[in-house]
Design a protein around this motif. Structure first.
Motif, PDB file in Angstrom:
ATOM      1  N   GLY A 135      23.764 -17.187 -12.184  1.00  0.00           N
ATOM      2  CA  GLY A 135      23.537 -16.704 -13.385  1.00  0.00           C
ATOM      3  C   GLY A 135      24.321 -17.301 -14.673  1.00  0.00           C
ATOM      4  N   ILE A 136      23.741 -17.055 -15.732  1.00  0.00           N
ATOM      5  CA  ILE A 136      24.288 -17.571 -17.239  1.00  0.00           C
ATOM      6  C   ILE A 136      24.408 -16.563 -17.953  1.00  0.00           C
ATOM      7  CG2 ILE A 136      23.358 -20.091 -16.372  1.00  0.00           C
ATOM      8  CD1 ILE A 136      21.481 -19.692 -18.875  1.00  0.00           C
ATOM      9  N   GLN A 137      25.205 -16.795 -19.193  1.00  0.00           N
ATOM     10  CA  GLN A 137      25.206 -16.085 -20.372  1.00  0.00           C
ATOM     11  C   GLN A 137      25.511 -17.068 -21.433  1.00  0.00           C
ATOM     12  OE1 GLN A 137      28.491 -13.299 -19.675  1.00  0.00           O
ATOM     13  NE2 GLN A 137      27.599 -12.228 -17.944  1.00  0.00           N
ATOM     14  N   LEU A 138      25.055 -16.305 -22.870  1.00  0.00           N
ATOM     15  CA  LEU A 138      25.228 -17.113 -23.905  1.00  0.00           C
ATOM     16  C   LEU A 138      26.138 -16.146 -24.956  1.00  0.00           C
ATOM     17  CD1 LEU A 138      21.562 -18.223 -24.603  1.00  0.00           C
ATOM     18  CD2 LEU A 138      23.366 -19.173 -22.890  1.00  0.00           C
ATOM     19  N   SER A 139      26.935 -17.108 -25.692  1.00  0.00           N
ATOM     20  CA  SER A 139      27.728 -16.223 -26.706  1.00  0.00           C
ATOM     21  C   SER A 139      26.734 -15.136 -27.483  1.00  0.00           C
ATOM     22  CB  SER A 139      28.061 -17.307 -27.527  1.00  0.00           C
ATOM     23  OG  SER A 139      28.791 -16.468 -28.887  1.00  0.00           O
ATOM     24  N   GLY A 140      25.597 -15.509 -27.783  1.00  0.00           N
ATOM     25  CA  GLY A 140      24.631 -14.583 -28.682  1.00  0.00           C
ATOM     26  C   GLY A 140      24.063 -13.690 -28.000  1.00  0.00           C
ATOM     27  N   THR A 141      24.106 -13.713 -26.732  1.00  0.00           N
ATOM     28  CA  THR A 141      23.414 -12.402 -25.775  1.00  0.00           C
ATOM     29  C   THR A 141      24.406 -11.672 -25.013  1.00  0.00           C
ATOM     30  OG1 THR A 141      22.816 -14.133 -24.215  1.00  0.00           O
ATOM     31  CG2 THR A 141      21.273 -13.585 -25.750  1.00  0.00           C
ATOM     32  N   GLY A 142      25.857 -11.927 -25.319  1.00  0.00           N
ATOM     33  CA  GLY A 142      26.792 -11.066 -24.733  1.00  0.00           C
ATOM     34  C   GLY A 142      27.004 -11.161 -23.377  1.00  0.00           C
ATOM     35  N   SER A 143      27.262  -9.977 -22.852  1.00  0.00           N
ATOM     36  CA  SER A 143      27.260  -9.865 -21.232  1.00  0.00           C
ATOM     37  C   SER A 143      25.954  -9.853 -20.521  1.00  0.00           C
ATOM     38  CB  SER A 143      28.236  -8.586 -20.937  1.00  0.00           C
ATOM     39  OG  SER A 143      27.634  -7.479 -21.481  1.00  0.00           O
TER      40      SER A 143
END
Length: 410
Positions: free
Chosen positions: A253-261
């Motif tokens: 799994g990945i996360q981005l700063s602009g999409t939060g958690s």
């Protein structure tokens, strides 16, 4: 330098560049994480039901719960997990990270890092060393005895040393470790020695010996440092800065700063290339596992390959290929690091972060240096290799990011 360009346009990158992680304490996880205090157990990677977990993770969580006294033995704990009677959460969702299976329960000691400017914190359990260890799903008297010693002796000793020494500047230690040949993920021997030397005057002999005989000790410090830096850079609307790569042995799994958690996932791959310990074969490998890829998310590990001639062959690469690979990696970099340097042999800025939009635009996925777990629990590490997070996760993340930006009124 990339830093000036990107920081001006993306506050998340500016926050990442400004992060100054300090190791400030070692405390029981339940004192740091409310969910663990309430009975949850943490694991590596994105969310997954216990019945769907890979064998090393299932066993590690069951053993950890038995040690915690939540069940009479690991088999009974596994029944509780499968029945949904235990609150099971990704470490990242609770503000921390854990290597390989990432099993964390309330009584386990965790490293606590704090950002000097913002006061934000992150955590990571202590490194057990090599051989038969919980993070690879090992059980048995020696595993339990080591974990109990870490809880009762190692953790309190490190906490006491930090009180005497004061906060340990993790960025400073990593800078020196890079100069001495670490890449701060698969190769951490220099960092381990530096951390030992800083705290040694206040440590008992058995703790000093444990750290000196455990070249992987600093890995968990590098992990908590990177996690904290990404926490500082998280939740910036519109930012395509990558903040998480995490693997549970089934999915990445990945996360981005602009999409939060929000998690974006795809299947976990097998390491390629891989350097296996004799007599193990490719069929023995477990797919990608662990939260330690947070080091690459920050810009070190595989993205600092040119710092570490010894790391390259340990993951199946030739160091002769480092210049070309580093040039490739820099095409997806969010920025140049303002403080850390790689020596190629002349000093150049380390990479600071990964821009997920550049990953999608170029098709270049960030590599991850990783230890390879045997697919059966308890065998332990059978080699080292390189993995790449699934491209479809980046595509989905950028699609969601763009949808969120488009939904904001002009």
């Amino acid at each position: 330098m990339h830093t000036e360009l990107h920081a001006a346009g993306d506050p998340a990158v500016a926050a990442l560049a400004a992060a100054r992680p300090l190791l400030v304490d070692v405390r029981p996880a339940g004192d740091v994480v409310p969910a663990l205090a309430a009975g949850a157990v943490g694991h590596a990677g994105p969310p997954i039901h216990p019945r769907a977990m890979c064998a090393p993770m299932r066993t590690a969580l069951a053993v950890a719960l038995a040690i915690e006294g939540r069940a009479p033995d690991a088999a009974a704990a596994l029944d509780l997990l499968d029945a949904g009677a235990i609150d099971v959460r990704p470490n990242h969702d609770m503000g921390g990270v854990g290597p390989m299976s990432g099993a964390v329960t309330a009584s386990m000691p965790v490293l606590v890092a704090r950002d000097a400017a913002t006061g934000r914190e992150a955590w990571c359990p202590l490194n057990e060393g090599s051989g038969k260890v919980l993070r690879y799903g090992a059980d048995g008297p020696e595993v339990v005895a080591r974990l109990e010693w870490m809880r009762d002796v190692l953790g309190p000793a490190l906490a006491g040393a930090l009180r005497e020494h004061g906060p340990l500047d993790l960025l400073e230690v990593q800078g020196r470790a890079l100069e001495l040949g670490d890449e701060c993920h698969h190769r951490t021997e220099a960092g381990s020695r530096l951390a030992h030397d800083a705290l040694a005057p206040w440590l008992p002999e058995d703790v000093r010996a444990f750290i000196l005989n455990n070249g992987q000790f600093f890995l968990n410090l590098a992990m908590v440092s990177a996690k904290l830096a990404m926490v500082c850079a998280a939740d910036v609307p519109g930012s395509s800065l990558l903040t998480v790569i995490a693997r549970n042995g089934v999915e990445v799994g990945i996360q981005l700063s602009g999409t939060g958690s929000q998690w974006f996932v795809g299947p976990a791959a097998l390491p390629d290339p891989a350097r296996l310990i004799d007599p193990y074969t490719l069929e023995d490998m477990n797919p990608d596992l662990g939260d330690s890829a947070i080091v690459e998310v920050y810009g070190l590990g595989a993205l600092a390959l040119s710092a570490s001639p010894l790391a390259a062959p340990s993951v199946g690469l030739s160091f002769d290929d480092a210049p070309g690979l580093m040039q490739r990696f820099r095409t997806i970099a969010a920025a140049d690091h303002p403080d850390l340097r790689l020596y190629e042999p002349a000093p150049v800025p380390a990479i600071l972060g990964v821009d997920a939009r550049l990953v999608v635009d170029t098709g270049i996925r960030p590599p991850v240096h990783t230890g390879i777990a045997h697919r059966e629990p308890g065998v332990g590490q059978i080699g080292g290799g390189v993995t790449h997070p699934p491209f479809e996760a980046f595509e989905a993340a950028i699609e969601e990011l763009d949808a969120r930006v488009a939904a904001v009124p002009a």
